[in-house]
Design a protein around this motif. Structure first.
Motif, PDB file in Angstrom:
ATOM      1  N   LEU A  91       0.939  -0.565   0.347  1.00 54.67           N
ATOM      2  CA  LEU A  91      -0.333  -0.111   0.351  1.00 54.67           C
ATOM      3  C   LEU A  91       0.761   1.285   0.210  1.00 54.67           C
ATOM      4  CD1 LEU A  91      -3.238  -0.785   2.470  1.00 54.67           C
ATOM      5  CD2 LEU A  91      -3.119  -1.191   0.073  1.00 54.67           C
ATOM      6  N   GLN A  92       2.223   0.739   0.334  1.00 57.76           N
ATOM      7  CA  GLN A  92       3.158   2.117   1.116  1.00 57.76           C
ATOM      8  C   GLN A  92       3.699   2.847  -1.100  1.00 57.76           C
ATOM      9  OE1 GLN A  92       5.361   1.965   3.755  1.00 57.76           O
ATOM     10  NE2 GLN A  92       4.495   2.122   5.529  1.00 57.76           N
ATOM     11  N   LEU A  93       3.303   1.940  -1.580  1.00 59.58           N
ATOM     12  CA  LEU A  93       3.915   1.551  -3.131  1.00 59.58           C
ATOM     13  C   LEU A  93       3.325   2.938  -3.574  1.00 59.58           C
ATOM     14  CD1 LEU A  93       4.784  -2.267  -3.922  1.00 59.58           C
ATOM     15  CD2 LEU A  93       6.104  -0.465  -3.282  1.00 59.58           C
ATOM     16  N   SER A  94       4.052   4.118  -4.780  1.00 52.99           N
ATOM     17  CA  SER A  94       3.748   4.850  -5.122  1.00 52.99           C
ATOM     18  C   SER A  94       4.745   5.015  -6.544  1.00 52.99           C
ATOM     19  CB  SER A  94       3.652   5.779  -4.868  1.00 52.99           C
ATOM     20  OG  SER A  94       5.214   6.522  -4.413  1.00 52.99           O
ATOM     21  N   GLN A  95       3.777   6.154  -7.533  1.00 51.24           N
ATOM     22  CA  GLN A  95       4.983   6.003  -8.629  1.00 51.24           C
ATOM     23  C   GLN A  95       5.974   6.320  -8.886  1.00 51.24           C
ATOM     24  OE1 GLN A  95       3.215   8.860 -12.055  1.00 51.24           O
ATOM     25  NE2 GLN A  95       4.860   8.747 -13.580  1.00 51.24           N
ATOM     26  N   GLY A  96       7.404   6.024  -9.235  1.00 52.57           N
ATOM     27  CA  GLY A  96       8.537   5.795  -9.350  1.00 52.57           C
ATOM     28  C   GLY A  96       9.706   4.560  -7.764  1.00 52.57           C
ATOM     29  N   SER A  97       8.091   4.292  -7.033  1.00 48.40           N
ATOM     30  CA  SER A  97       8.526   3.626  -6.317  1.00 48.40           C
ATOM     31  C   SER A  97       9.530   1.725  -6.487  1.00 48.40           C
ATOM     32  CB  SER A  97       7.330   2.634  -5.627  1.00 48.40           C
ATOM     33  OG  SER A  97       6.824   3.483  -4.981  1.00 48.40           O
ATOM     34  N   VAL A  98      10.773   1.893  -6.412  1.00 50.04           N
ATOM     35  CA  VAL A  98      11.158   0.472  -6.375  1.00 50.04           C
ATOM     36  C   VAL A  98      11.138  -0.768  -5.619  1.00 50.04           C
ATOM     37  CG1 VAL A  98      13.619  -0.562  -7.203  1.00 50.04           C
ATOM     38  CG2 VAL A  98      13.816   1.790  -7.554  1.00 50.04           C
ATOM     39  N   VAL A  99      10.944  -2.142  -6.411  1.00 47.92           N
ATOM     40  CA  VAL A  99      10.309  -3.427  -5.553  1.00 47.92           C
ATOM     41  C   VAL A  99      11.722  -4.280  -6.004  1.00 47.92           C
ATOM     42  CG1 VAL A  99       9.261  -5.025  -5.450  1.00 47.92           C
ATOM     43  CG2 VAL A  99       8.039  -3.040  -5.891  1.00 47.92           C
TER      44      VAL A  99
END
Length: 150
Positions: A91-99
């Protein structure tokens, strides 16, 4: 209104050229097997001279109509890697997040059909479009071994 048919045609030409190059690179003739197939050694033909056996043999030699299965849809998946994360982090992922994935950079992609590994490959770019060049096809016997382990 713009005409996209010429760009679609050039895209097809680029892919055709890439495929032709790949085919030419792998055009070396495969060596003939030195040993007869195992099925020929294990299973022997039973000779029967009855009319029913002759009719069955004639039916067995007719070509299989593969056209029946050509339109069956399958799901093809190219898997770069996997990871497990908690719902909180999801839920904390947003545009630009890296997984972070478990696959290494440069490692082959897994190509799955309906969830079963059938090949490995590498990412290619042709005319600004992504594709996969298959580098290793999983043999049916390897697939059966993996199913038996699961």
């Amino acid at each position: 209104m713009t005409d996209n048919t010429s760009s679609a045609g050039s895209d097809a030409d680029d892919w055709a050229a890439a495929l032709a190059e790949q085919t030419a690179a792998s055009a070396a003739p495969a060596p003939a097997p030195a040993v007869a197939p195992a099925t020929a050694q294990v299973f022997q033909q039973i000779q029967d001279t009855s009319a029913a056996a002759a009719a069955a043999a004639a039916a067995a030699t007719t070509p299989v109509d593969i056209a029946r299965v050509l339109d069956v849809p399958v799901q093809l998946t190219a898997e770069i890697g996997r990871t497990r994360i908690t719902i909180k982090n999801l839920l904390q992922l947003s545009q630009g997040s890296v997984v972070e994935l478990d696959g290494l950079a440069g490692q082959p992609l897994d190509v799955l059909i309906n969830g079963y590994l059938i090949a490995q490959g590498e990412v290619v770019v042709v005319n600004e479009k992504y594709g996969i060049r298959l580098t290793d096809i999983v043999t049916p016997s390897e697939r059966m071994q993996k199913l038996a382990r699961a």
